[in-house]
Design a protein around this motif. Sequence first.
Motif, PDB file in Angstrom:
ATOM      1  N   GLN A 169      52.623  24.816  56.622  1.00  0.00           N
ATOM      2  CA  GLN A 169      53.725  25.763  56.774  1.00  0.00           C
ATOM      3  C   GLN A 169      55.003  25.228  56.139  1.00  0.00           C
ATOM      4  N   ILE A 172      55.349  26.389  52.595  1.00  0.00           N
ATOM      5  CA  ILE A 172      55.739  27.800  52.504  1.00  0.00           C
ATOM      6  C   ILE A 172      57.238  27.942  52.757  1.00  0.00           C
ATOM      7  N   GLU A 173      57.746  27.197  53.732  1.00  0.00           N
ATOM      8  CA  GLU A 173      59.183  27.245  54.017  1.00  0.00           C
ATOM      9  C   GLU A 173      59.992  26.710  52.838  1.00  0.00           C
ATOM     10  N   LYS A 176      60.187  29.368  50.282  1.00  0.00           N
ATOM     11  CA  LYS A 176      61.200  30.355  50.677  1.00  0.00           C
ATOM     12  C   LYS A 176      62.592  29.852  50.331  1.00  0.00           C
ATOM     13  N   SER A 181      59.666  34.953  46.021  1.00  0.00           N
ATOM     14  CA  SER A 181      59.302  36.153  46.766  1.00  0.00           C
ATOM     15  C   SER A 181      57.984  35.935  47.489  1.00  0.00           C
ATOM     16  N   ARG A 182      57.638  36.870  48.392  1.00  0.00           N
ATOM     17  CA  ARG A 182      56.386  36.745  49.134  1.00  0.00           C
ATOM     18  C   ARG A 182      55.190  36.691  48.176  1.00  0.00           C
ATOM     19  N   ARG A 185      55.153  33.324  46.373  1.00  0.00           N
ATOM     20  CA  ARG A 185      54.760  32.247  47.298  1.00  0.00           C
ATOM     21  C   ARG A 185      53.247  32.240  47.462  1.00  0.00           C
TER      22      ARG A 185
END
Length: 273
Positions: A169, A172-173, A176, A181-182, A185
Amino acid sequence: MAPQPTPVGQSKGDYPWWLVALVAIGIVLAVVIVTNDIYAQVFRTVFNGVGVTIFVTLVGFALATLLGLGIALLGLSDSVVLRQISRFYVEVIRGVPMLVLLFYVAFVGAPGIVAAYNFLTSPLVQAGFSEPVMVRDFSLMWRAIIALMIGYSSFIAEVFRAGIQSVDQGQIEAAKALGLSRYHRFRFVVFPQAIKVIFPPLSNDFVAMVKDSSLVSVLGVSDITQMGKIYASGSFRFFETYSIVTYIYLILTIGLSLALRQVEKRMRRRDGR
């Protein structure tokens, strides 16, 4: 120099004798097929269904992978409603036997789709721009493919979900924080790492679908199993016929398993560099 440790799951002298035995048996059966007229005739008849089996498997698995990925992403969304829809789909479809799902799609779902299509296009039919679709126009092969797609998508969705959730995680952070963008990512951070976890069980599902594609024979689709059933029922040579059917399926599944295993090993070597 200290001895190198043996890899986990591989003992010293663990030579693949099982593969040698299978190859030897395969060679013997190949000689029998070439030299025996009965076995040669059975093989030629059954082999006509190989193309259908391969087509059903490839198309069904490709569609199931796309649908499964979509269901997995719904299950990982921020919306409670979408997550519940995803879980509902996975639990219901996984709880239905594949053969029952095949019959349901073929004899309940397909007529329902045709009826819905005719209802939506009724203005065009009344105006003379289109013709109503008959249930018989919906081929049994595509009904079988849709059933395999739906059935396997629930299992593949869980494979994708587990793989995606295995990604740290923190990365992913960090993505961000970099302003990705989603979509970016997922494409550049999540998926390249998740595929290492996803590939082994996904390849197992692919091999399993090769075997489960034999279920389409119950609809009369001319795959390997159906061609064998037709020949055996007409000649009463059940031993010869189903020995050849088994032989062909083993060539497909074991060959595919070995090839996918090599791909997995290459992925591990590349990650180890």
